[in-house]
Write a protein that holds these residues in place. Structure first.
Motif, PDB file in Angstrom:
ATOM      1  N   LEU A 174      23.523  28.526  18.828  1.00 42.84           N
ATOM      2  CA  LEU A 174      24.583  29.414  18.369  1.00 42.84           C
ATOM      3  C   LEU A 174      25.381  29.922  19.565  1.00 42.84           C
ATOM      4  O   LEU A 174      24.821  30.187  20.634  1.00 42.84           O
ATOM      5  CB  LEU A 174      23.985  30.597  17.591  1.00 42.84           C
ATOM      6  N   ARG A 175      26.685  30.080  19.363  1.00 48.90           N
ATOM      7  CA  ARG A 175      27.563  30.567  20.430  1.00 48.90           C
ATOM      8  C   ARG A 175      27.920  32.026  20.145  1.00 48.90           C
ATOM      9  O   ARG A 175      28.332  32.373  19.045  1.00 48.90           O
ATOM     10  CB  ARG A 175      28.813  29.686  20.529  1.00 48.90           C
ATOM     11  N   TRP A 176      27.740  32.852  21.149  1.00 46.32           N
ATOM     12  CA  TRP A 176      27.892  34.304  21.030  1.00 46.32           C
ATOM     13  C   TRP A 176      29.087  34.755  21.870  1.00 46.32           C
ATOM     14  O   TRP A 176      29.180  34.474  23.057  1.00 46.32           O
ATOM     15  CB  TRP A 176      26.617  34.999  21.508  1.00 46.32           C
ATOM     16  N   ALA A 177      30.008  35.450  21.204  1.00 54.18           N
ATOM     17  CA  ALA A 177      31.187  35.947  21.930  1.00 54.18           C
ATOM     18  C   ALA A 177      30.760  37.080  22.856  1.00 54.18           C
ATOM     19  O   ALA A 177      30.261  38.106  22.399  1.00 54.18           O
ATOM     20  CB  ALA A 177      32.229  36.431  20.933  1.00 54.18           C
ATOM     21  N   GLU A 178      30.926  36.854  24.142  1.00 49.56           N
ATOM     22  CA  GLU A 178      30.485  37.837  25.142  1.00 49.56           C
ATOM     23  C   GLU A 178      31.703  38.486  25.809  1.00 49.56           C
ATOM     24  O   GLU A 178      32.389  37.871  26.633  1.00 49.56           O
ATOM     25  CB  GLU A 178      29.612  37.128  26.191  1.00 49.56           C
ATOM     26  N   PRO A 179      32.005  39.746  25.422  1.00 48.16           N
ATOM     27  CA  PRO A 179      33.231  40.387  25.934  1.00 48.16           C
ATOM     28  C   PRO A 179      33.173  40.732  27.416  1.00 48.16           C
ATOM     29  O   PRO A 179      34.214  40.985  28.041  1.00 48.16           O
ATOM     30  CB  PRO A 179      33.325  41.655  25.080  1.00 48.16           C
TER      31      PRO A 179
END
Length: 348
Positions: A174-179
């Motif tokens: 899974l790809r996690w949006a990392e701000p």
């Protein structure tokens, strides 16, 4: 028929010529003639012979069933069935039943045998051929099928094996949006780990060949931990703003999606009942299931009518422009229903 002359009866004797002797001789001679005429009537018997349902009646002096059949010119093969047995003594009025043998092919244990039989049923034929059946063996045609009829009888040896085995459950990436990371950069936030199921399996063998594998039951021993890749989202500050109950929020993208609702209970998440989402976040209000190819996991969201949320879960039915918002109460989820809404992907 010639009269039978006994050893003490001498017609040439002088005493035989007297009146009394002549009378005695005449009486004895008459008795002998009478017995000689009556003897064949005692020995004659009337017998009915039935061959495969066709009957004939014969008159015979033969003492045995075999003799009667020879008199009637009925030839028997070794497999023909005679009732009563050929050595049985014949009595008047007897019925002799003959069932002529017929050919039949027996397929069993990898062999194809051409046999002759006079059996009445398939079961009787198999007993006669010495074929012992196991509890699961299958016979075609059925055991009660009358013979003659089918030209072939087939026996399939059936064995069933059941056992439990362990099966690995693959994890997803899974790809996690990392701000906090710059756009274009990635890093592993969590390593993946396979889950484990126990599976009850049944194998069916026919004549030693595996023909079917069935899954009877499955138990989840350990859920997989999905591998999470952080994807940088930090870019120049957006000038687009949406008003939320928590004040204005900058956003970088807005989508039109079909939104449904779910709960953390088994009515929505079975077989996953540990209260965690696919990313390991506790399932609570504010969690939103998304298609990661459309909305990156980890994205902060604003959904009018629902509020602020975070893309932290996935679902088998959540593909494309679809989302699933989480409510902790089932009634709230039912009231939400199914509707088209805007989703603001916030710049934070």
């Amino acid at each position: 028929m010639k009269p039978v002359v006994g050893p003490n009866f001498n017609l040439g004797s002088p005493r035989g010529r007297g009146p009394l002797g002549i009378l005695k001789g005449a009486v004895f001679l008459a008795l002998v003639v009478l017995l000689a005429a009556a003897a064949p009537r005692w020995a004659v018997k009337e017998v009915t012979i039935t061959v495969d349902g066709t009957s004939q009646t014969v008159t015979t002096l033969r003492p045995s069933v075999a003799g009667v059949l020879a008199q009637a010119a009925i030839d028997l093969e070794a497999q023909d069935r005679v009732v009563p047995a050929p050595e049985t003594r014949v009595v008047d009025g007897m019925t002799i039943q003959i069932r002529k043998a017929f050919p039949i092919v027996l397929k069993v244990d990898g062999q194809e045998l051409a046999l002759w039989t006079a059996a009445m049923t398939v079961q009787e034929f198999l007993d006669e051929a010495g074929v012992a059946l196991g509890p699961l063996d299958e016979v075609t045609p059925g055991l009660e099928t009358p013979l003659p009829g089918p030209a072939e009888v087939q026996v399939v040896r059936v064995e069933i094996e059941t056992f439990w085995e362990e099966e690995r459950v693959p994890y997803q990436e899974l790809r996690w949006a990392e701000p906090t990371m710059t756009v274009g950069t990635t890093r592993v936030i969590r390593q993946g780990r396979e889950g484990l199921d126990r599976v009850h399996v049944q194998l069916r063998y026919e004549d030693g060949v595996l023909v079917e594998r069935r899954e009877l039951a499955r138990e989840r021993v350990a859920d997989p931990d999905h591998r999470i890749i952080g994807v940088g989202q930090r870019r120049p500050t957006s000038t687009q703003v949406v008003q939320t109950p928590q004040g204005p929020k900058r956003y970088r993208r807005v989508l039109e999606v079909l939104a449904t609702a779910y709960t953390p209970g088994p009515e929505s998440t079975w077989p996953f009942t540990d209260g965690l989402t696919a990313t390991g976040v506790v399932a609570r209000r504010g969690v939103v299931a998304v298609d990661p190819t459309v909305i990156p996991l980890g994205s902060h969201l604003y959904i009018p009518g629902y509020g602020l949320g975070i893309a932290a879960d996935v679902g088998a039915a959540i593909k494309g422009n679809r989302i699933d918002v989480l409510y902790e109460d089932l009634d709230d989820a039912l009231r939400w229903g199914r509707k088209w809404v805007k989703v603001y992907i916030l710049d934070e």
